[in-house]
Design a protein around this motif. Structure first.
Motif, short mmCIF file in Angstrom:
data_model
loop_
_atom_site.label_atom_id
_atom_site.label_comp_id
_atom_site.label_asym_id
_atom_site.label_seq_id
_atom_site.Cartn_x
_atom_site.Cartn_y
_atom_site.Cartn_z
N ALA A 1 0.82 -1.38 -0.10
CA ALA A 1 -0.06 0.02 0.14
C ALA A 1 0.89 1.23 0.00
O ALA A 1 0.65 2.32 -0.61
N GLY A 2 1.86 1.11 0.93
CA GLY A 2 2.80 2.48 0.90
C GLY A 2 3.54 2.54 -0.57
O GLY A 2 3.60 3.74 -0.97
N ILE A 3 4.02 1.67 -1.04
CA ILE A 3 4.70 1.79 -2.42
C ILE A 3 3.68 2.21 -3.65
O ILE A 3 3.94 3.30 -4.29
N ALA A 4 2.41 1.54 -3.44
CA ALA A 4 1.38 2.01 -4.41
C ALA A 4 0.99 3.62 -4.12
O ALA A 4 0.75 4.11 -5.10
N THR A 5 0.79 4.07 -3.12
CA THR A 5 0.57 5.19 -2.59
C THR A 5 1.69 6.15 -3.22
O THR A 5 1.43 7.26 -3.91
N ILE A 6 2.97 6.13 -3.10
CA ILE A 6 4.19 6.84 -3.51
C ILE A 6 3.93 6.91 -5.22
O ILE A 6 4.29 7.93 -5.58
N LEU B 1 1.18 8.91 -6.21
CA LEU B 1 1.42 10.22 -6.13
C LEU B 1 2.45 10.76 -7.37
O LEU B 1 2.31 11.92 -7.94
N ALA B 2 3.63 9.87 -7.46
CA ALA B 2 4.52 10.34 -8.64
C ALA B 2 3.82 10.34 -10.01
O ALA B 2 4.22 11.18 -10.72
N VAL B 3 3.03 9.49 -10.27
CA VAL B 3 2.14 9.24 -11.53
C VAL B 3 1.20 10.50 -11.49
O VAL B 3 1.26 11.21 -12.77
N SER B 4 0.57 10.68 -10.67
CA SER B 4 -0.56 11.52 -10.95
C SER B 4 -0.22 13.19 -10.58
O SER B 4 -0.75 13.96 -11.38
N TYR B 5 0.84 13.37 -9.90
CA TYR B 5 1.39 14.85 -9.53
C TYR B 5 1.50 15.58 -11.04
O TYR B 5 0.76 16.60 -11.19
N PRO B 6 2.60 15.12 -11.67
CA PRO B 6 2.70 15.80 -12.95
C PRO B 6 1.59 15.70 -14.08
O PRO B 6 1.30 16.81 -14.47
N LEU B 7 0.77 14.80 -13.85
CA LEU B 7 -0.51 14.58 -14.69
C LEU B 7 -1.54 15.75 -14.48
O LEU B 7 -1.91 16.60 -15.42
N VAL B 8 -1.90 15.75 -13.05
CA VAL B 8 -2.82 16.82 -12.90
C VAL B 8 -2.13 18.39 -12.74
O VAL B 8 -2.86 19.18 -13.00
N PHE C 1 -6.30 2.88 -7.64
CA PHE C 1 -6.40 3.97 -6.78
C PHE C 1 -6.13 5.30 -7.18
O PHE C 1 -6.16 6.30 -6.28
N LEU C 2 -5.51 5.14 -8.44
CA LEU C 2 -4.99 6.40 -9.04
C LEU C 2 -6.06 7.80 -9.04
O LEU C 2 -5.72 8.67 -8.58
N PRO C 3 -7.36 7.23 -9.29
CA PRO C 3 -8.19 8.62 -9.37
C PRO C 3 -8.29 9.08 -7.90
O PRO C 3 -8.52 10.15 -8.09
N PHE C 4 -8.26 8.48 -7.01
CA PHE C 4 -8.37 8.69 -5.65
C PHE C 4 -7.27 9.82 -5.22
O PHE C 4 -7.45 10.42 -4.29
N MET C 5 -6.17 9.54 -5.58
CA MET C 5 -4.93 10.57 -5.42
C MET C 5 -5.22 11.58 -6.43
O MET C 5 -5.00 12.84 -5.98
N ALA C 6 -5.64 11.39 -7.75
CA ALA C 6 -5.32 12.45 -8.65
C ALA C 6 -6.58 13.46 -8.37
O ALA C 6 -6.20 14.82 -8.45
N THR D 1 -2.98 10.98 -0.54
CA THR D 1 -2.31 9.75 0.18
C THR D 1 -3.25 9.08 1.14
O THR D 1 -3.22 8.01 1.12
N LEU D 2 -4.20 9.67 1.78
CA LEU D 2 -5.00 9.19 2.74
C LEU D 2 -6.12 8.13 2.03
O LEU D 2 -6.23 7.01 2.33
N LEU D 3 -6.71 8.95 1.06
CA LEU D 3 -7.72 7.93 0.31
C LEU D 3 -7.14 7.05 -0.57
O LEU D 3 -7.72 5.98 -0.85
N THR D 4 -5.92 6.88 -0.76
CA THR D 4 -5.24 6.03 -1.51
C THR D 4 -4.91 4.84 -0.63
O THR D 4 -5.13 3.70 -0.66
N PHE D 5 -3.92 5.33 0.51
CA PHE D 5 -3.48 4.23 1.46
C PHE D 5 -4.34 3.49 2.17
O PHE D 5 -4.20 2.12 2.37
N ILE D 6 -5.08 4.18 2.44
CA ILE D 6 -6.21 3.29 3.60
C ILE D 6 -6.83 2.34 2.93
O ILE D 6 -6.87 1.14 3.45
N PRO D 7 -7.58 2.65 1.80
CA PRO D 7 -8.12 1.35 1.26
C PRO D 7 -7.29 0.31 0.48
O PRO D 7 -7.43 -0.77 0.53
N ALA D 8 -6.02 0.77 0.25
CA ALA D 8 -5.26 -0.13 -0.53
C ALA D 8 -4.50 -0.92 0.53
O ALA D 8 -4.40 -2.12 0.51
#
Lengths: 285, 365
Positions: free
Chosen positions: A75-80, A83-90, A164-169, A214-221
């Protein structure tokens, strides 16, 4: 009406009532029941009885420490990664999207229109042993000739990241979109290079979005089991898989309930540490 | 730095800015001397803000050259230009305290922490905000935020300070107060100010040189008195204060014939042909005293305190006169009465025959 007119102070509580009732009936009561179950002992055949059996917790931690650890790691790696993928995107959508902004947002949310299960099954094809991704990775040497991606931790983390990408983005987009572009002009005017302007102005102002995402991604992940089940093997199983099989396959309710509580407690503890690091002011926006 | 003391702080040479088909700035050349308070004045859409943004580096000039001192800055990003800007919206960093906002530029320049703290404290003192260091911008009033924006820019001690309608968001009383405050601060620190405004009164109060802009060009450049007393175009005459413009033709040196055949004296400076001549309402007296005379009939008169505004119909058109209320009770001629208007040739200016629609009646002094 006249009652409310005379007791204006009551209005906010009356407005809270439906929500509180909902939470009480569908969250607190089941939670209490789960807590009750977690302290039962017995077996599926002989039935379970309430015995204050705290050993359920100790047994769960010592038996499934590996799965618990793996859940937090994945979950931690997926959250990071998310974040790394969606930050530049959004970032690009918020500052350069122009009149296409809403279209791009819909594209980010579009996968959610397909059910979770089907989306994850699609990754079975994407990461298939003869599929294009594996072939391409083999060609550049990232994957050994006889290597594979499916049934590895990489596949599970990739699946979680994707799902979980949309919940980060989305929360990130909201915080970036609100940033007044003139603030960046002001930073540049005050001798900040583009990089410094980003680090000193954009990044801190998008912090609420990073925290929410990160919360919306990490908790369900951390509680996810679909990705590990479909894209991994028992060697990649997460605590969600254990809880799911205890509840639905082994019918071992006390162990499943105890593990659920342990997961909840660990997530809360992780949140508290996180809040300490980023500061509660940012957590509450 | 081998730069002579006489080189201007800002020099524009034939600067053009196009946004697609639209030419926002249409070939501007000007020099702003060191230490002056310079105003770019004009209606919205005249290109004044675009000009300022090109000096600041936020817009790239389509053609032309921009110098800060002896340095050609075309192509340099804002953070490499020795100018700072007070933005119209203030653009204060909402996540930083007042002290951090003001310290931002100094820190980026790599100035030592102790000196940063000293200079921030000094400048907050100068703008009367000492004691607010640890507040956030949203906790301050509009006027205070405006002063933080000013402090944040001048603390860096730039070659030129750019001000983009900095007082636009303040109410009238505060605006008047800040006009004098800005002038005091400029006098105290001696930095060159370039001020963009659409408010002619604000420009005249604060600036020692004004460039009046219209349609992407500079219509006229000069001191407030120059522009007011000797406007060179109908646009300037109408935009700065109120003018009476009369169509006429120059018939000889210093002589203008109006449409009804009467002749008036004005300094024509070698101009020929069809022109408009103008005279300010307060320069006209309701007596036979002056050389230039017109007979007319009072259409209406309105008491406005310091003066009585009298509208007089003559054979060449309507003229407005500000009749000074020197004596108590303010005796002004009643509507319908016959009067003679007179004024001095020196108070008469000659401009190209402009579109009277450009007169900008809302900019009355």
């Amino acid at each position: 009406m006249s009652f409310l007119h005379r007791h204006k102070g009551l209005t906010p509580y009356l407005l809270l009532l439906p929500g509180i009732a909902w939470l009480a009936v569908f969250f607190l009561v089941p939670l209490g029941f789960l807590g009750y179950q977690s302290l039962e002992s017995g077996s599926f055949e002989s039935g379970y009885t309430f015995t204050w059996s705290f050993s359920n917790y100790w047994d769960a931690i010592t038996t499934y420490d590996e799965q618990l650890l793996r859940s937090f790691l994945y979950a931690g790696i997926a959250t990071i990664l998310a974040l790394a993928v969606s930050y530049p995107l959004v970032y690009w959508i918020a500052f350069r999207g122009g009149r296409w902004k809403n279209l791009f947002l819909i594209l980010i949310v579009a996968p959610l229109f397909v059910t979770y299960l089907v989306r994850t099954l699609a990754w079975l094809n994407i990461l298939a042993d003869e599929g294009p991704v594996v072939s391409a990775f083999q060609a550049i040497g990232l994957v050994a000739e006889d290597g594979r991606l499916l049934a590895t931790g990489i596949a599970v983390v990739a699946g979680i990241t994707y799902n979980f990408l949309p919940f980060m983005a989305l929360p990130l987009y909201v915080s970036l979109e609100q940033i007044d572009a003139r603030l960046l002009e002001a930073a540049e005017d005050l001798y900040a290079s583009k990089r410094q302007a980003f680090l000193r102005v954009t990044l801190p102002l998008s912090a609420p979005g990073i925290v929410a995402g990160t919360l919306l991604t990490f908790i369900p992940a951390a509680g996810d089991f679909i990705n590990a089940q479909l894209l991994g093997t028992p060697r990649q199983s997460m605590v969600g898989n254990v809880i799911q099989s205890k509840f639905l396959e082994l019918i071992d309710y006390p162990a499943a309930a105890a593990l659920s509580f342990i997961l909840m407690a660990l997530i809360l503890a992780a949140l508290l540490v996180y809040a300490r690091i980023v500061g509660t002011e940012r957590l509450t926006g | 730095m081998s730069e002579s003391m006489t080189s201007p702080d800002v020099r524009l040479e034939e600067v053009v800015k196009e946004f697609g088909e639209m030419r926002a700035v249409d070939g501007i050349s000007l020099e702003i001397p060191r230490g002056s308070f310079f105003a770019l004045l004009g209606p919205s859409g005249c290109g004044k803000t675009t000009t300022l943004r090109m000096i600041g580096g936020f817009e790239e000039a389509t053609s032309g050259r921009i110098f800060l001192g002896d340095r050609d800055v075309v192509g340099l990003p804002p953070y490499k230009r020795d100018v700072n800007t007070v933005f119209q919206s203030y653009a204060l960093f909402p996540h930083m305290t007042i002290a951090d906002n003001v310290a931002f530029g100094l820190q980026r320049k790599g100035i030592a922490r102790a000196e940063v703290n000293t200079r921030v404290a000094e400048i907050l003192e100068l703008v009367d905000l000492a004691g607010r260091e640890s507040r956030k911008p949203r906790q301050l009033s509009g006027g205070q935020q405006q002063r933080v924006a000013l402090a944040r820019a001048i603390v860096c001690n730039p070659r030129v300070l750019l001000l983009d309608e900095p007082l636009g968001a303040l109410d009238l009383k505060l605006r008047k107060q800040m006009q004098l405050e800005l002038k005091r601060i400029q006098h105290e620190i001696g930095i060159t100010f370039v001020h963009v405004t659409h408010d002619q009164e604000e420009a005249m109060t604060m600036a020692d040189t004004i460039a009046v802009m219209n349609g992407g060009r500079i219509e006229q450049l000069g001191t407030p008195a120059d522009l007011y007393e000797r406007p060179q175009s109908a646009f300037v005459a109408g935009f700065l204060g109120k003018s009476n413009l009369l169509a006429g033709t120059i018939t000889g040196e210093g002589l203008v014939r109006l449409v009804d055949g009467s002749e008036l004296r004005a300094s024509t400076n070698g101009t020929r042909g069809p022109v408009s001549i103008g005279v300010r309402p307060e320069k006209i007296s309701l007596s036979n005293g002056g050389v230039n005379r017109l007979a007319g009939k009072v259409k209406e008169s309105a008491y406005i305190g310091v003066a009585t505004e009298v509208v007089v119909t003559t054979s060449v058109g309507e003229l407005t006169v500000f009749h000074q209320n020197v004596e108590a009770g303010g005796v002004a001629p009643a509507p319908g009465s016959q009067v003679t208007l007179s004024w001095a040739p020196e108070a008469t200016f000659v401009v190209d025959r402009g579109d009277p629609g450009d007169r900008g009646e809302e900019h009355v002094v």
